[in-house]
Design a protein around this motif. Structure first.
Motif, PDB file in Angstrom:
ATOM      1  N   GLU A 111       0.844  -1.197   0.000  1.00  0.00           N
ATOM      2  CA  GLU A 111       0.000   0.000   0.000  1.00  0.00           C
ATOM      3  C   GLU A 111       0.875   1.241   0.000  1.00  0.00           C
ATOM      4  O   GLU A 111       0.607   2.215  -0.697  1.00  0.00           O
ATOM      5  N   GLU A 112       1.962   1.146   0.773  1.00  0.00           N
ATOM      6  CA  GLU A 112       2.881   2.282   0.795  1.00  0.00           C
ATOM      7  C   GLU A 112       3.499   2.490  -0.579  1.00  0.00           C
ATOM      8  O   GLU A 112       3.686   3.603  -1.033  1.00  0.00           O
ATOM      9  N   LEU A 113       3.797   1.371  -1.265  1.00  0.00           N
ATOM     10  CA  LEU A 113       4.380   1.485  -2.603  1.00  0.00           C
ATOM     11  C   LEU A 113       3.456   2.272  -3.515  1.00  0.00           C
ATOM     12  O   LEU A 113       3.891   3.076  -4.327  1.00  0.00           O
ATOM     13  N   GLU A 114       2.172   2.002  -3.367  1.00  0.00           N
ATOM     14  CA  GLU A 114       1.184   2.694  -4.193  1.00  0.00           C
ATOM     15  C   GLU A 114       1.211   4.183  -3.880  1.00  0.00           C
ATOM     16  O   GLU A 114       1.225   5.028  -4.758  1.00  0.00           O
ATOM     17  N   ALA A 115       1.180   4.468  -2.576  1.00  0.00           N
ATOM     18  CA  ALA A 115       1.067   5.851  -2.132  1.00  0.00           C
ATOM     19  C   ALA A 115       2.350   6.607  -2.428  1.00  0.00           C
ATOM     20  O   ALA A 115       2.352   7.801  -2.636  1.00  0.00           O
ATOM     21  N   ASN A 116       3.420   5.916  -2.468  1.00  0.00           N
ATOM     22  CA  ASN A 116       4.694   6.596  -2.484  1.00  0.00           C
ATOM     23  C   ASN A 116       5.515   6.218  -3.717  1.00  0.00           C
ATOM     24  O   ASN A 116       6.249   5.248  -3.733  1.00  0.00           O
ATOM     25  N   HIS A 117       5.356   7.043  -4.730  1.00  0.00           N
ATOM     26  CA  HIS A 117       6.011   6.796  -5.992  1.00  0.00           C
ATOM     27  C   HIS A 117       7.533   6.755  -5.818  1.00  0.00           C
ATOM     28  O   HIS A 117       8.228   5.938  -6.433  1.00  0.00           O
ATOM     29  N   LEU A 118       8.026   7.622  -4.932  1.00  0.00           N
ATOM     30  CA  LEU A 118       9.465   7.697  -4.689  1.00  0.00           C
ATOM     31  C   LEU A 118      10.002   6.379  -4.136  1.00  0.00           C
ATOM     32  O   LEU A 118      11.055   5.904  -4.541  1.00  0.00           O
ATOM     33  N   PHE A 119       9.248   5.806  -3.221  1.00  0.00           N
ATOM     34  CA  PHE A 119       9.656   4.549  -2.600  1.00  0.00           C
ATOM     35  C   PHE A 119       9.741   3.443  -3.665  1.00  0.00           C
ATOM     36  O   PHE A 119      10.713   2.691  -3.736  1.00  0.00           O
ATOM     37  N   ARG A 120       8.722   3.391  -4.541  1.00  0.00           N
ATOM     38  CA  ARG A 120       8.692   2.365  -5.596  1.00  0.00           C
ATOM     39  C   ARG A 120       9.916   2.516  -6.517  1.00  0.00           C
ATOM     40  O   ARG A 120      10.562   1.544  -6.875  1.00  0.00           O
ATOM     41  N   GLN A 121      10.231   3.752  -6.854  1.00  0.00           N
ATOM     42  CA  GLN A 121      11.400   3.994  -7.714  1.00  0.00           C
ATOM     43  C   GLN A 121      12.676   3.517  -7.029  1.00  0.00           C
ATOM     44  O   GLN A 121      13.556   2.944  -7.659  1.00  0.00           O
ATOM     45  N   LYS A 122      12.748   3.755  -5.703  1.00  0.00           N
ATOM     46  CA  LYS A 122      13.962   3.363  -4.978  1.00  0.00           C
ATOM     47  C   LYS A 122      14.088   1.834  -4.914  1.00  0.00           C
ATOM     48  O   LYS A 122      15.176   1.302  -5.042  1.00  0.00           O
ATOM     49  N   VAL A 123      12.946   1.131  -4.725  1.00  0.00           N
ATOM     50  CA  VAL A 123      13.007  -0.339  -4.689  1.00  0.00           C
ATOM     51  C   VAL A 123      13.532  -0.834  -6.044  1.00  0.00           C
ATOM     52  O   VAL A 123      14.447  -1.666  -6.118  1.00  0.00           O
TER      53      VAL A 123
END
Ligand SMILES: Nc1ncnc2c1ncn2[C@@H]1O[C@H](COP(=O)(O)OP(=O)(O)O)[C@@H](O)[C@H]1O
Ligand SMILES: Nc1ccn([C@H]2C[C@H](O)[C@@H](COP(=O)(O)OP(=O)(O)O)O2)c(=O)n1
Length: 419
Positions: free
Chosen positions: A369-381
């Motif tokens: 859910e956080e990945l969805e909310a947080n585009h920056l986090f997804r890019q970092k993963v």
């Protein structure tokens, strides 16, 4: 308490303070000087005339430190007046590994005395170190004042340090403590963390019992071991199942099935403990691989790349550019963990991934859910996945139909593993 912290801090002059005002921009960096100094005022624009405080969490016991920091934000949000803004703060020696002391910076625009009461209570009972920041004098220079505990309660110390701007360091502070706080590079380091949790998390003992019975894994396997990696809903389950059938392989996953009863429990723990749990899951799976890869190829749904990429992306605050550079030791493979023959990373546009998540319509893990909310986090993963080495992953376009993805992957496996 204060003496213990001060011995860790050494003298203030080597430390820099970083306050995250906004995850999309650089933190504000400042340092302390004993005497009044001329120069630009770090805080003038961002703080106006609010009252400000900082809290540093410190304990020699790494479990106590992680647990307390994990719960502190909730506790403060509940107890402080609603006019308080809580910002992430780290105090560190620029570019020095393992030097970060985590804490919070507090802006208080309330007129109430509740804030100081809450902070005074914390100082008395918990492993924290409290400072207030005051703006005074004709030139309105900011200064930091350390609080101390006395028999009559807490007092604002007489010693004052002037707040001066500090340079942006080469390495973002959140990258300094990754090794052994977020990512474990040996079985022993992860094992020790769960051992130390035994008293406060009884489930750790059950996990360690399973880990103690793990099978041995040899560095060389008779058959190839192929890992499929990617964010949730990129098609790992679909592909691993069809690949297993096409190759007559054995399907395994990390964390292994035997850890399922405890996974949700460890997902609620702070990063130190949670990541140690997942790290041990990889060693359990490695034992299973060692057995199965004697008889047939092994297909693996997630492994070390997932453990390291999610941990690094969670630990590193702010922008993509804050990640440790490619080639950094944090992207290295643990020396004692069985290495697979090939790692394939399924890659999908955010739009198609979202569509598949909606079609599947299942409950998402909190992190997803956080990945969805947080585009920056997804890019970092995704970026961390691609920087991990030993072996590095090969990116596969997962947007075609399931059969096309399978054919594309079979070609790659034939080419790289000679199957
Ligand atoms: N190549 C594909 N094209 C279209 N839809 C797919 C494809 N692969 C998987 N899906 C669908 O996308 C969803 C997520 O796939 P899944 O294999 O469960 O992903 P993961 O295991 O990575 O979370 C499922 O509903 C699945 O049927
Ligand atoms: N080998 C692994 C597998 C998962 N993890 C962690 C990384 C993330 O926090 C979650 C992702 O798991 P999630 O349940 O979303 O994964 P699935 O796609 O459902 O298998 O688990 C890990 O650290 N190491």
């Amino acid at each position: 308490m204060a003496r213990r912290i001060l011995s860790r801090f050494g003298h203030w002059s080597s430390y820099v303070f970083a306050v995250e005002f906004d995850t999309k921009s650089d933190p504000i960096y400042f340092a302390l000087e004993g005497k009044h100094s001329e120069g630009p005022q770090v805080f003038r624009n961002v703080l106006a005339d609010e009252r400000c405080y900082s809290l540093h969490v410190y304990s020699d016991d790494i479990i106590e430190r992680a647990k307390f920091y994990g719960g502190l934000k909730n506790k403060l949000s509940k107890e402080l007046p609603s006019e308080c803004t809580l910002l992430e703060m780290s105090t560190f020696q620029p570019n020095v590994k393992d030097s970060v002391i985590k804490g919070y910076f507090l802006k208080d625009s309330s007129k109430s005395s509740a804030t100081e009461r809450v902070l005074g209570e914390l100082l008395r009972n918990d492993p924290v170190y409290v400072c207030s920041y005051l703006c005074g004098g004709e030139d309105r220079q900011w200064s930091q004042h350390l609080w101390s505990n006395t028999e009559d309660g807490w007092v604002v110390g007489s010693e004052k340090y002037c707040v001066v701007p500090a340079e942006k360091p080469k390495h973002h502070p959140s990258t300094l403590n990754i090794i052994n706080d977020d990512v474990f590079y040996s079985f022993e380091d992860a094992y020790k963390v769960l051992q130390q949790c035994g008293d406060i998390i009884p489930e750790s003992k059950a996990v360690l019992e399973l880990v103690d019975q793990r099978l041995e894994s040899k560095e060389k396997t008779a058959f190839p071991v192929i890992v499929i990696e990617g964010l949730d809903a990129t098609g790992k389950t679909t592909l691993t199942e069809s690949l297993t059938e096409a190759l007559g392989a054995t399907l395994l996953r990390s964390p292994p099935q035997c850890l399922s009863p405890w996974r949700a429990r460890f997902d609620t723990e702070p990063p130190l403990i949670r990541r140690a749990f997942y790290a041990l899951g990889n060693y359990l799976t490695a034992g299973q691989i060692g057995q199965e890869a004697r008889k047939a190829p092994v297909i693996l749904d997630r492994y070390w790349h997932s453990t390291a990429a999610y941990a690094i992306a969670t630990a590193v605050g702010g922008k993509l550019g804050n990640l440790p550079q490619a080639g950094s030791e944090v992207y290295g493979w643990p020396g004692d963990l069985l290495r697979p023959s090939l790692v394939l990373l399924l890659s999908l546009s955010p739009q198609e991934r979202m569509r598949r998540l909606q079609v599947r319509g299942q409950d998402k893990t909190r992190e997803e859910e956080e990945l969805e909310a947080n585009h920056l986090f997804r890019q970092k993963v995704e970026e961390a996945y691609q920087r991990i080495e030993g072996p590095a992953c090969v990116t596969v376009d997962a947007s075609p139909s399931p059969d096309q993805v399978l054919q594309q992957v079979l070609l790659l496996i034939r080419e790289k593993c000679h199957l």
